[in-house]
Enzyme design. Structure first.
Site, mmCIF file in Angstrom:
data_model
loop_
_atom_site.group_PDB
_atom_site.id
_atom_site.type_symbol
_atom_site.label_atom_id
_atom_site.label_comp_id
_atom_site.label_asym_id
_atom_site.label_seq_id
_atom_site.Cartn_x
_atom_site.Cartn_y
_atom_site.Cartn_z
ATOM 1 N N LYS A 98 0.621 -7.626 -6.045
ATOM 2 C CA LYS A 98 0.790 -7.227 -7.555
ATOM 3 C C LYS A 98 1.385 -8.212 -8.385
ATOM 4 C CE LYS A 98 1.387 -2.116 -6.860
ATOM 5 N NZ LYS A 98 1.968 -1.002 -7.100
ATOM 6 N N LYS B 148 -9.252 -2.706 -1.334
ATOM 7 C CA LYS B 148 -8.766 -1.216 -1.344
ATOM 8 C C LYS B 148 -9.152 -0.693 -2.300
ATOM 9 C CE LYS B 148 -4.468 -0.716 -1.954
ATOM 10 N NZ LYS B 148 -2.875 -0.518 -2.124
ATOM 11 N N LYS C 196 -6.436 2.568 -8.047
ATOM 12 C CA LYS C 196 -6.439 3.124 -9.504
ATOM 13 C C LYS C 196 -6.541 2.130 -10.444
ATOM 14 C CE LYS C 196 -2.729 6.280 -8.191
ATOM 15 N NZ LYS C 196 -1.060 6.189 -8.223
HETATM 16 P P1 AMP Z 1 0.128 5.158 -4.899
HETATM 17 O O1 AMP Z 1 -1.118 5.916 -5.782
HETATM 18 O O2 AMP Z 1 0.169 3.704 -4.813
HETATM 19 O O3 AMP Z 1 1.260 5.958 -5.242
HETATM 20 O O4 AMP Z 1 -0.103 5.764 -3.338
HETATM 21 C C1 AMP Z 1 -0.047 7.086 -2.867
HETATM 22 C C2 AMP Z 1 -0.495 7.334 -1.650
HETATM 23 O O5 AMP Z 1 -1.889 7.038 -1.304
HETATM 24 C C3 AMP Z 1 0.339 6.274 -0.635
HETATM 25 O O6 AMP Z 1 0.576 6.877 0.592
HETATM 26 C C4 AMP Z 1 -0.880 5.093 -0.443
HETATM 27 O O7 AMP Z 1 -0.537 4.619 0.866
HETATM 28 C C5 AMP Z 1 -2.111 6.208 -0.240
HETATM 29 N N1 AMP Z 1 -3.167 5.416 -0.838
HETATM 30 C C6 AMP Z 1 -3.379 4.648 -1.886
HETATM 31 N N2 AMP Z 1 -4.579 3.955 -1.943
HETATM 32 C C7 AMP Z 1 -5.367 4.120 -0.847
HETATM 33 C C8 AMP Z 1 -6.395 3.717 -0.222
HETATM 34 N N3 AMP Z 1 -7.167 2.983 -0.693
HETATM 35 N N4 AMP Z 1 -6.636 4.108 1.162
HETATM 36 C C9 AMP Z 1 -5.857 4.782 1.576
HETATM 37 N N5 AMP Z 1 -4.573 5.437 1.130
HETATM 38 C C10 AMP Z 1 -4.409 4.926 0.032
#
Ligand code: AMP
Ligand code: TRP
Length: 333
Positions: free
Chosen positions: A114, A198, A201
């Site tokens: 990041k 990956k 967002k």
């Molecule tokens: P975040 O949006 O970074 O707060 O992530 C929220 C949850 O979604 C966390 O448990 C992440 O590990 C999961 N997550 C985010 N992106 C992915 C992805 N591409 N594949 C699987 N899990 C994800």
């Protein structure tokens, strides 16, 4: 025995299929088991580790709550709240940052990714982000933390911090050392445009992800445009190592239909990619469209969403304020 579940999602907009399959789908299953106590946190303090527009942030907090509920989390059964409203999270993070070691944080790959090339310009919050995450989890004595694969390292750090605190202050088992709950398969959903990245967002191209607010037409269009390779549908698992895009799409199919990757491969062997994509679109639309419609419905009722957060904050505060009080006593305040 029931589990104490804690997990968090950042209110940074564009919640997508990766969030759903990697984390939220699992939250729903855990929430449905009446033995478990579940706490799902909208981690707004984590969100501001990178620049946010304040108006958008406020909307994104509500949208994350709406997504939890639309996906099937029952707010009567689980605590849903936002982190910034329970002051123990920030207080705990400070105390734990005096327990965590620089050497441990320096190993965190998410910070490296990041922060990018110019680390000097990254916020201090982005660097100490995993300590705040440890505070979130440890304040609630969580036994299990469901997350996607990318959070595995942060959970290991949380375990190290808990153990060091217990050792340093000679308080055996005071901080509960949590277990990660990471699905074996499909815990990392990849971009629809590049099978080595990956699904995220923050990726500029909206075509790289299926948002949970996408309409039927958007979903169909994105799958149609999803990158594939020129070869026919694969014949076995081994082939997939060299074919990341095919693997990702088959993985999404398998996860949505609750089958294995092997079964999905068998299902489509000998067929055209376009036939497979049609089936995948159909399954995705069946799963995501109702969630998308429900999110929009819930977003029209801000009062209801704010009420859910208010009730959640009250309940979370009751638990976290007791724990932080004990932590302060142990430290000597
Ligand atoms: P975040 O949006 O970074 O707060 O992530 C929220 C949850 O979604 C966390 O448990 C992440 O590990 C999961 N997550 C985010 N992106 C992915 C992805 N591409 N594949 C699987 N899990 C994800
Ligand atoms: N860091 C997590 C992510 O980006 C979000 C998070 C914050 C979290 N606090 C948490 C996840 C506590 C699990 C438990 O995905």
């Amino acid at each position: 025995m029931g589990k104490k579940i804690f997990s968090g999602v950042q209110p940074t907009g564009n919640l997508h299929l990766g969030n759903y399959l990697g984390a939220i789908k699992n939250f729903v299953t855990l929430n449905n088991d009446t033995e478990n106590e579940c706490i799902f946190c909208v981690v707004d303090l984590h969100a501001i580790t990178v620049k946010q527009d304040s108006k958008e942030l406020r909307n994104n907090i509500r949208e994350t709550v709406a997504t939890f509920i639309a996906s099937g989390i029952n707010p009567k059964k689980s605590i849903i709240f936002n982190q910034s409203q329970v002051s123990a999270h920030a207080e705990g993070a400070w105390i734990l940052s005096c327990v965590a070691r620089m050497g441990w944080l320096n190993r965190m790959t998410q910070f490296k990714e990041k922060a990018g090339k110019d680390k000097e310009k990254a916020s201090i919050g982005l660097y100490s982000y995993p300590v705040l995450m440890a505070s979130d989890i440890l304040l609630y004595d969580a036994t299990h933390v469901p997350v996607g694969d990318d959070q595995k390292q942060h959970l290991e750090l949380c375990r190290d911090i808990a153990q060091k605190f217990n050792n340093d202050f000679e308080v055996d088992n005071f901080l509960q050392v949590p277990e990660p709950l990471i699905q074996k398969e499909f815990s990392r959903i990849m971009s629809l445009k590049d099978g080595s990245k990956k699904m995220s967002k923050s990726e500029l191209s909206d075509l790289s992800r299926i948002n949970l607010t996408d309409s039927k037409d958007q979903i169909i269009n994105k799958i149609k445009k999803a990158k594939t390779d020129p070869m026919p549908m694969p014949n076995g698992l081994q082939e997939l190592d060299e074919r990341p895009e095919a693997k990702n799409l088959l993985g999404i199919y398998a996860s949505l239909t609750n089958t294995t990757l092997e079964k999905s491969i068998e299902n489509f062997y000998g067929k055209n990619f376009s036939e497979f994509k049609e089936s995948l679109s159909e399954i995705l639309v069946n799963k995501i469209e109702p969630i998308s419609i429900e999110i929009k419905k819930l977003l029209a009722d801000q009062k209801y969403l704010d009420q859910i957060l208010l009730e959640g904050v009250e309940k979370a505060n009751l638990i976290a304020s007791k724990k932080i009080q004990k932590i302060k006593e142990i430290v000597g305040f």
